[in-house]
Design a protein around this motif. Structure first.
Motif, PDB file in Angstrom:
ATOM      1  N   ASP A   1       0.859  -1.192   0.000  1.00  0.00           N
ATOM      2  CA  ASP A   1       0.000   0.000   0.000  1.00  0.00           C
ATOM      3  C   ASP A   1       0.892   1.239   0.000  1.00  0.00           C
ATOM      4  OD1 ASP A   1      -1.737   2.084   0.436  1.00  0.00           O
ATOM      5  OD2 ASP A   1      -2.857   1.079   2.031  1.00  0.00           O
ATOM      6  N   LYS A   2       0.863   2.021  -1.068  1.00  0.00           N
ATOM      7  CA  LYS A   2       1.762   3.168  -1.200  1.00  0.00           C
ATOM      8  C   LYS A   2       1.520   4.237  -0.143  1.00  0.00           C
ATOM      9  CE  LYS A   2       1.342   5.638  -4.875  1.00  0.00           C
ATOM     10  NZ  LYS A   2       1.223   6.043  -6.287  1.00  0.00           N
ATOM     11  N   GLU A   3       0.364   4.224   0.500  1.00  0.00           N
ATOM     12  CA  GLU A   3       0.067   5.202   1.548  1.00  0.00           C
ATOM     13  C   GLU A   3       0.593   4.759   2.911  1.00  0.00           C
ATOM     14  OE1 GLU A   3      -1.159   8.049   0.670  1.00  0.00           O
ATOM     15  OE2 GLU A   3      -1.432   7.368  -1.392  1.00  0.00           O
ATOM     16  N   CYS A   4       1.037   3.514   3.011  1.00  0.00           N
ATOM     17  CA  CYS A   4       1.478   2.975   4.299  1.00  0.00           C
ATOM     18  C   CYS A   4       2.934   3.344   4.580  1.00  0.00           C
ATOM     19  CB  CYS A   4       1.311   1.453   4.312  1.00  0.00           C
ATOM     20  SG  CYS A   4       1.874   0.656   5.840  1.00  0.00           S
ATOM     21  N   TYR A   5       3.233   3.620   5.828  1.00  0.00           N
ATOM     22  CA  TYR A   5       4.602   3.930   6.256  1.00  0.00           C
ATOM     23  C   TYR A   5       5.552   2.797   5.899  1.00  0.00           C
ATOM     24  CZ  TYR A   5       8.477   4.516   9.582  1.00  0.00           C
ATOM     25  OH  TYR A   5       9.709   4.616  10.159  1.00  0.00           O
ATOM     26  N   ALA A   6       5.062   1.540   5.991  1.00  0.00           N
ATOM     27  CA  ALA A   6       5.908   0.367   5.748  1.00  0.00           C
ATOM     28  C   ALA A   6       6.047   0.035   4.269  1.00  0.00           C
ATOM     29  CB  ALA A   6       5.356  -0.843   6.497  1.00  0.00           C
ATOM     30  N   ALA A   7       5.561   0.909   3.382  1.00  0.00           N
ATOM     31  CA  ALA A   7       5.761   0.681   1.952  1.00  0.00           C
ATOM     32  C   ALA A   7       7.214   0.874   1.561  1.00  0.00           C
ATOM     33  CB  ALA A   7       4.873   1.609   1.140  1.00  0.00           C
ATOM     34  N   ASN A   8       7.960   1.623   2.370  1.00  0.00           N
ATOM     35  CA  ASN A   8       9.369   1.879   2.092  1.00  0.00           C
ATOM     36  C   ASN A   8      10.278   1.539   3.265  1.00  0.00           C
ATOM     37  OD1 ASN A   8       9.240   3.130  -0.661  1.00  0.00           O
ATOM     38  ND2 ASN A   8       7.905   4.564   0.414  1.00  0.00           N
ATOM     39  N   ILE A   9       9.713   1.119   4.376  1.00  0.00           N
ATOM     40  CA  ILE A   9      10.479   0.725   5.554  1.00  0.00           C
ATOM     41  C   ILE A   9      10.300  -0.773   5.756  1.00  0.00           C
ATOM     42  CG2 ILE A   9      10.837   1.048   8.021  1.00  0.00           C
ATOM     43  CD1 ILE A   9      11.509   3.501   6.335  1.00  0.00           C
ATOM     44  N   PRO A  10      11.361  -1.571   5.631  1.00  0.00           N
ATOM     45  CA  PRO A  10      11.202  -3.029   5.727  1.00  0.00           C
ATOM     46  C   PRO A  10      10.783  -3.489   7.109  1.00  0.00           C
ATOM     47  CG  PRO A  10      13.526  -2.431   5.647  1.00  0.00           C
ATOM     48  CD  PRO A  10      12.757  -1.182   5.363  1.00  0.00           C
ATOM     49  N   THR A  11       9.926  -4.485   7.144  1.00  0.00           N
ATOM     50  CA  THR A  11       9.498  -5.104   8.396  1.00  0.00           C
ATOM     51  C   THR A  11       9.767  -6.596   8.335  1.00  0.00           C
ATOM     52  OG1 THR A  11       7.239  -5.371   7.547  1.00  0.00           O
ATOM     53  CG2 THR A  11       7.711  -3.381   8.811  1.00  0.00           C
ATOM     54  N   ALA A  12       9.910  -7.216   9.487  1.00  0.00           N
ATOM     55  CA  ALA A  12      10.299  -8.628   9.557  1.00  0.00           C
ATOM     56  C   ALA A  12       9.225  -9.525   8.962  1.00  0.00           C
ATOM     57  CB  ALA A  12      10.565  -9.021  11.003  1.00  0.00           C
ATOM     58  N   ALA A  13       9.664 -10.537   8.224  1.00  0.00           N
ATOM     59  CA  ALA A  13       8.736 -11.492   7.625  1.00  0.00           C
ATOM     60  C   ALA A  13       8.229 -12.508   8.636  1.00  0.00           C
ATOM     61  CB  ALA A  13       9.412 -12.213   6.464  1.00  0.00           C
TER      62      ALA A  13
END
Length: 399
Positions: free
Chosen positions: A360-372
């Motif tokens: 989701d391009k509006e989400c903060y995590a669209a460009n900040i990686p989070t753990a799988a």
């Protein structure tokens, strides 16, 4: 035609854009995909059009990967040879050949006084999962063996090397780990939930290794076969400190046939194991692991289409589908079957952790990686930790 500059492992990489000097920033498993990158200045002595590009051979890239840097627009196409075109490494110097291993196995049958097929038809082997009351998600799983010739092909497709570690989750009577240890020469492991099958596998192990002692010059790997459950967290180090994993989940035995309301399926646990493997590790399955989400190629194609930048953290894996010929399995010898090879990608974390990005391009995590991996668990994260939207897990497009 593009001009080509080749840089071998002994050459300087100073002419590469700085981002690409580190091969960790290049997905070493992709066949072809676009990524956004810096523009490459036009060469003064080149009459190339806007579609021309410079091609670099990356130092240390397996198989001599090529990276094409188009000048206009600023896109990069990474091309690596598929596993199928790799040089087979099934018989390194010192290990047993395929035919020699088959002879060792046949001699082991004679010593044990029973054929493999006869052992497999025993109730305690074929239907033993029905007698595991403490493991409800294992009750509908069934026994099935991948043949020696098919395993040889899978070793070639995964490019299993003597210095690597092979693991078979659900090793049955031990044929795959023993074949890897004796024909590849690598360390080999197996874990099997049914104790009766594990007992037979250890009898085969003793009989095969007793014969191999007559050939002390052969370079074979150690084999460890355990009676255990893939859902047991105590077995996690044994299952994740490896390079190539075989997980036979054919005919949905790891999903719908092992799913229990309110509980995780076997594929859920196997997916978590895969995400905990080191970058570059491979997992072989016989049913697609849809719950892993979309591959790095697929995620970046989606991101490009929707105005998001390419990222090596968009997903932690890529995959290939291969067809195995007739007589590849004991449960379906008259049909070809598909094998899926999933490869852990190199991402931005130097420790090798698996990451996702939100689509989701509006989400903060669209460009900040989070753990799988879910925090405190060993299972794949199903929702974005920022916006809580469920990750997209559409059925993959096959070539």
């Amino acid at each position: 035609m593009p001009s080509i500059i080749e840089i071998d492992s002994s050459s300087s990489s100073s002419s590469l854009p700085s981002l690409y000097q580190n091969p960790n920033y290049i997905d070493l498993t992709a066949t072809a995909y676009p990524i956004t990158g810096p523009q490459t200045p036009s060469s003064s002595n080149s009459s190339s059009s806007s579609s021309s590009c410079l091609q670099y051979r990356l130092p240390g890239a397996p198989g001599g990967g090529r990276v094409s840097l188009p000048e206009i627009p600023a896109e990069i196409e990474v091309l690596f040879p598929s596993c199928e075109s790799a040089e087979p490494k099934t018989n390194p110097a010192g290990a047993f050949t395929f035919d020699e291993f088959c002879s060792l196995w046949k001699n082991a049958e004679n010593r044990m006084g029973e054929s493999t097929e006869h052992m497999e038809h025993r109730k305690e082997v074929r239907h033993a999962n029905n007698n595991l009351p403490g493991l409800p998600n294992q009750l509908r799983a069934q026994y099935g063996r991948i043949t020696f010739s098919a395993m040889k092909k899978l070793f070639e497709l995964t490019r299993l090397l003597p210095e690597e570690i092979f693991l078979d989750i659900g090793h049955g009577i031990g044929n795959a780990p023993l074949q890897a240890g004796l024909t590849i020469g690598c360390e080999s492991r197996g874990i099997e939930v049914v104790s009766e099958r594990c007992d037979i596998s250890k009898r085969f192990q003793d009989a095969v290794f007793e014969q191999s002692e007559q050939f002390p010059s052969r370079n074979i790997g150690s084999v460890e076969l355990r009676n255990g459950d893939l859902t047991d967290s105590h077995q996690l180090p044994f299952m994740t400190d490896v390079d190539v994993v075989l997980y036979n989940n054919a005919n949905d035995i790891g999903t719908s046939r092992s799913a229990i309301k309110g509980k995780y399926s076997l594929d859920d646990y196997a997916g978590g194991i895969f995400a905990l493997l080191k970058p570059g590790a491979r997992m072989i399955t016989l049913t697609p692991m849809y719950h892993l989400g979309r591959s790095l190629v697929e995620e970046n194609a989606f991101r490009t289409k929707h105005g998001l930048n390419y990222s090596i953290d968009a997903s932690f894996f890529n995959y290939e589908e291969h067809r195995l010929p007739l007589n590849s399995t004991t449960w379906c010898p008259d049909r070809e079957i598909s094998a899926y090879i999933y490869t852990r990608c190199f991402q931005s974390d130097p420790e090798g952790s698996a990451f996702f990005l939100c689509s989701d391009k509006e989400c903060y995590a669209a460009n900040i990686p989070t753990a799988a991996i879910q925090r405190g668990k060993r299972l794949i994260q199903e929702n974005c930790v920022s916006c809580t939207k469920k990750r997209l897990t559409q059925i993959r497009i096959r070539n």
